[in-house]
Every structure is written in C-alpha cells, then in structure tokens.
Design an enzyme around this catalytic site. Structure first.
Site, PDB file in Angstrom:
ATOM      1  N   TYR A 166       0.661  -1.814   0.083  1.00  0.00           N
ATOM      2  CA  TYR A 166      -0.200   0.122  -0.021  1.00  0.00           C
ATOM      3  C   TYR A 166       0.519   1.268   0.199  1.00  0.00           C
ATOM      4  O   TYR A 166       0.604   2.255  -0.618  1.00  0.00           O
ATOM      5  CB  TYR A 166      -0.890   0.003   1.322  1.00  0.00           C
ATOM      6  N   LYS A 184       0.996   3.925  -2.552  1.00  0.00           N
ATOM      7  CA  LYS A 184       0.962   5.270  -2.428  1.00  0.00           C
ATOM      8  C   LYS A 184       1.203   6.251  -2.532  1.00  0.00           C
ATOM      9  O   LYS A 184       1.546   7.601  -3.475  1.00  0.00           O
ATOM     10  CB  LYS A 184       0.249   5.794  -0.778  1.00  0.00           C
TER      11      LYS A 184
HETATM   12  N1  CAA Z   1       6.016  -1.112  15.022  1.00  0.00           N
HETATM   13  C1  CAA Z   1       6.993  -1.941  15.201  1.00  0.00           C
HETATM   14  N2  CAA Z   1       6.079  -3.563  15.257  1.00  0.00           N
HETATM   15  C2  CAA Z   1       5.088  -3.696  14.950  1.00  0.00           C
HETATM   16  C3  CAA Z   1       4.356  -2.701  14.929  1.00  0.00           C
HETATM   17  C4  CAA Z   1       4.614  -1.222  14.608  1.00  0.00           C
HETATM   18  N3  CAA Z   1       4.161   0.143  13.650  1.00  0.00           N
HETATM   19  N4  CAA Z   1       3.076  -3.314  14.436  1.00  0.00           N
HETATM   20  C5  CAA Z   1       2.661  -4.260  14.375  1.00  0.00           C
HETATM   21  N5  CAA Z   1       4.249  -4.890  15.336  1.00  0.00           N
HETATM   22  C6  CAA Z   1       4.209  -6.161  15.726  1.00  0.00           C
HETATM   23  C7  CAA Z   1       3.818  -6.610  16.583  1.00  0.00           C
HETATM   24  O1  CAA Z   1       4.139  -5.790  18.403  1.00  0.00           O
HETATM   25  C8  CAA Z   1       3.892  -7.877  16.572  1.00  0.00           C
HETATM   26  O2  CAA Z   1       5.478  -8.503  17.748  1.00  0.00           O
HETATM   27  P1  CAA Z   1       5.314  -9.398  18.087  1.00  0.00           P
HETATM   28  O3  CAA Z   1       5.542 -10.191  17.309  1.00  0.00           O
HETATM   29  O4  CAA Z   1       6.985  -9.195  18.968  1.00  0.00           O
HETATM   30  O5  CAA Z   1       4.436  -9.255  19.471  1.00  0.00           O
HETATM   31  C9  CAA Z   1       4.611  -7.955  15.410  1.00  0.00           C
HETATM   32  O6  CAA Z   1       4.743  -6.417  14.831  1.00  0.00           O
HETATM   33  C10 CAA Z   1       3.262  -8.906  15.357  1.00  0.00           C
HETATM   34  O7  CAA Z   1       3.750  -9.144  13.649  1.00  0.00           O
HETATM   35  P2  CAA Z   1       3.122  -9.801  12.611  1.00  0.00           P
HETATM   36  O8  CAA Z   1       3.934 -10.679  11.201  1.00  0.00           O
HETATM   37  O9  CAA Z   1       2.729 -11.176  13.052  1.00  0.00           O
HETATM   38  O10 CAA Z   1       1.821  -9.356  11.810  1.00  0.00           O
HETATM   39  P3  CAA Z   1       0.788 -10.079  12.386  1.00  0.00           P
HETATM   40  O11 CAA Z   1       0.163 -10.956  11.415  1.00  0.00           O
HETATM   41  O12 CAA Z   1      -0.579  -9.958  14.011  1.00  0.00           O
HETATM   42  O13 CAA Z   1      -0.236  -8.516  11.448  1.00  0.00           O
HETATM   43  C11 CAA Z   1      -0.794  -6.241  11.084  1.00  0.00           C
HETATM   44  C12 CAA Z   1       0.801  -7.385  11.388  1.00  0.00           C
HETATM   45  C13 CAA Z   1      -1.136  -6.668   9.164  1.00  0.00           C
HETATM   46  C14 CAA Z   1       0.451  -5.018   9.848  1.00  0.00           C
HETATM   47  C15 CAA Z   1      -1.258  -5.603  11.581  1.00  0.00           C
HETATM   48  O14 CAA Z   1      -0.933  -4.833  12.649  1.00  0.00           O
HETATM   49  C16 CAA Z   1      -2.100  -4.373  10.994  1.00  0.00           C
HETATM   50  O15 CAA Z   1      -3.073  -4.356  10.396  1.00  0.00           O
HETATM   51  N6  CAA Z   1      -1.771  -3.127  11.355  1.00  0.00           N
HETATM   52  C17 CAA Z   1      -2.498  -1.997  10.396  1.00  0.00           C
HETATM   53  C18 CAA Z   1      -1.421  -1.356   9.204  1.00  0.00           C
HETATM   54  C19 CAA Z   1      -2.196  -0.350   9.083  1.00  0.00           C
HETATM   55  O16 CAA Z   1      -1.890   0.752  10.028  1.00  0.00           O
HETATM   56  N7  CAA Z   1      -2.253  -0.427   8.157  1.00  0.00           N
HETATM   57  C20 CAA Z   1      -3.745   0.905   7.343  1.00  0.00           C
HETATM   58  C21 CAA Z   1      -5.279   0.015   7.481  1.00  0.00           C
HETATM   59  S1  CAA Z   1      -6.230   1.427   6.585  1.00  0.00           S
HETATM   60  C22 CAA Z   1      -4.979   2.703   5.764  1.00  0.00           C
HETATM   61  O17 CAA Z   1      -4.731   2.192   4.909  1.00  0.00           O
HETATM   62  C23 CAA Z   1      -6.129   4.230   4.958  1.00  0.00           C
HETATM   63  C24 CAA Z   1      -5.123   5.029   5.390  1.00  0.00           C
HETATM   64  O18 CAA Z   1      -4.612   5.376   4.069  1.00  0.00           O
HETATM   65  C25 CAA Z   1      -4.071   5.468   6.250  1.00  0.00           C
END
Ligand code: CAA
Length: 246
Positions: A152, A156
C-alpha cells in the site's frame, strides 16, 4: 462558477462519497464507477434522496480496457471529463515476509496502475480543451511508510510521483495535478484495522481523533477551484498532525 464534469473513482466508498457530495454541491455533474451494481444503485438512491444526483457506470479501475470503457460511458452520458479524482483504493495489509504476489499485485493494480488506466483516456481531452483538474488521493502511509503496508505504501508513494510528472507535462495546458494525502479517517477501510492496533494509531494523532470524510473532501473543493490554477504538483497532508514531514 463554471459547472464542470467530474469523475470520482471509488466514489461509493467512505472518502469517495464525501467527495462526490462536495463536488455536486459545488454545482458540478458527478459520476463514479462500480463493480457491484446492486450495491452502487442502492448507494446512488440514498444520495438522490439527500439531494445529490450522481451518474454510476460499471468499471474496474485495475483493468485498462474496463477503465477506458468506464470513461467512455461517463462521457456518453455527461460529456467530456474536466475533473478527475483518482480515489479508488484497497488494502491487503500483512507484513512483507508473509505477503503473497497476489496481495502485492492487487494493491498496486488498484491504487497505482489505476492512475494510468483512468487518466490516460481522459488527458487528451483536457489538453485539447486547455482546462483540467486531476487529484490523486494518496495516504499518510505513502509519506511515512507503515508496518504491514509495503504494498500500500509503495502504491501511495507512487501516486505522488505520478502527480509531479503529470503536473510538469500538463501545466501549460491549464491542467493542474495535485495529491491529497489523508491520514486515518473513520471509514470502513480504517475500521477494518484490528481495534487494538487502531487505538494505538489513533493515540498518535495530535488532534486527538480519527478524521472525517468531509475533512478530506474540503481539500478537493480547494484544488478544483478556478482560483487554484497556480497550484500544481502539491501534496497536501490532512492527517490531524500525525505526520508533519515537508
Ligand atoms: N511497529 C513495530 N512493531 C509492530 C508494529 C509497528 N507499527 N505493528 C506491529 N508490530 C509488531 C507487533 O508488536 C508484533 O510483535 P511481537 O511478535 O513481538 O509481539 C508483530 O509486529 C506482529 O507481527 P506479525 O507479522 O505477526 O503481524 P500480524 O499478522 O499480527 O499483523 C499487521 C500485523 C497486519 C501489520 C497488523 O498489525 C495491522 O493490521 N496493522 C495496521 C496496518 C495499518 O495501519 N493499516 C492501515 C489501513 S487503513 C489505510 O491504509 C488508510 C490510510 O491510508 C491511512
């Protein structure tokens, strides 16, 4: 004000709906595309009940032939397109080491390749008529990157590269090309982010809340205005202060 003809891609979505309503309220004739006819018809009826007329045409922006047919269908119903808002977009969030080729391609095709597919059949008409307004709806995450959004964020960031090149090529034809980069707005797309993750993100917004679709549409009104004729190649961040890069 001159009434213009506007195409907003992905107009049935959260930010898209607010843009459609805003352009219509300005007195422009507005069209959008759909892939799900029943859903789009219900959406258009709802807008009509609220006083907004919108033309809906079938079209998949990720597909060049479909996008071209969509542009032709709008022009057949309303006339030549003067205002184009490349707004259609999707997410397929996952960390990169788990990302499939399909998750990468779907996002790049829908968010970035769509800019080519939709703008290409429109640009000649704008150049011939010496007037046009093109706005890409990018994202804060194209500016700062986001954990879980390599696809994404790449799409963007690419949209703004498209903006600044097109802006240079078309400036002398009375066409302005700009980008709006919204932050986290309370739409279905953002509400699909797991609640705990979303709450952590919301806590990083200095204004203290998610954005509203109308707060993005306000910028579209600004950019399409006649008087915005000297504003081109800009990227306007609207994110409640979450990212203040310059
Ligand atoms: N910084 C550092 N670490 C992070 C993090 C971040 N921002 N986000 C997640 N992590 C870490 C977690 O703490 C976790 O760590 P541990 O394993 O040590 O506990 C680990 O990453 C999880 O990683 P996984 O690979 O297992 O990830 P997951 O399958 O659980 O899912 C994800 C991860 C899909 C990224 C989920 O966190 C998520 O959906 N994040 C949001 C993403 C986002 O902001 N999307 C925006 C959508 S809306 C949009 O896009 C509109 C717009 O233009 C703003």
């Amino acid at each position: 004000m001159t009434a213009r003809i506007a195409l907003v891609t992905g107009g049935t979505g959260g930010i898209g709906t607010a843009i459609v309503q805003r352009l219509a309220r300005m007195g422009h004739k507005v069209a959008t595309n759909y892939r799900d006819e029943a859903k789009a018809k219900a959406w258009a009826e709802k807008l009509k009940a609220g006083g907004t007329d919108v033309v809906i045409v079938p079209g998949d922006v990720a597909n060049p032939a479909s996008a071209e047919a969509m542009v032709k269908a709008v022009e057949a119903q309303l006339g030549s397109i003067d205002i184009l808002i490349n707004n259609a977009g999707i997410t397929r969030d996952t960390t990169f080491h788990k990302m499939s080729a399909l998750q990468w391609q779907e996002v790049i095709n829908t968010n970035l390749n769509s800019c080519f597919n939709v703008t290409r059949p429109i640009i000649d008409g704008m150049r011939n008529r010496k007037w046009g307004r093109i706005v890409q709806i990018s994202s804060i995450n194209g500016q700062k990157g986001q954990y879980g959004q390599a696809n994404y964020a790449a799409s963007k960031a690419g949209m703004h590269g498209f903006t600044i090149s097109l802006a240079q090529e078309n400036a002398k034809f009375g066409i302005t090309v700009n980008t709006v980069s919204p932050g986290y707005v309370a739409t279905e797309m953002v509400m699909a982010v797991p609640e705990d993750v979303r709450n952590k993100i919301a806590a990083q917004i200095p204004v203290g809340r998610l954005g509203e679709p109308g707060e993005i549409a306000y910028a579209i009104e600004f950019f399409v205005n006649e008087e915005a004729r000297w504003i081109t190649g800009a990227n306007l961040s609207i994110n409640g202060g979450q990212y203040m890069g310059w």
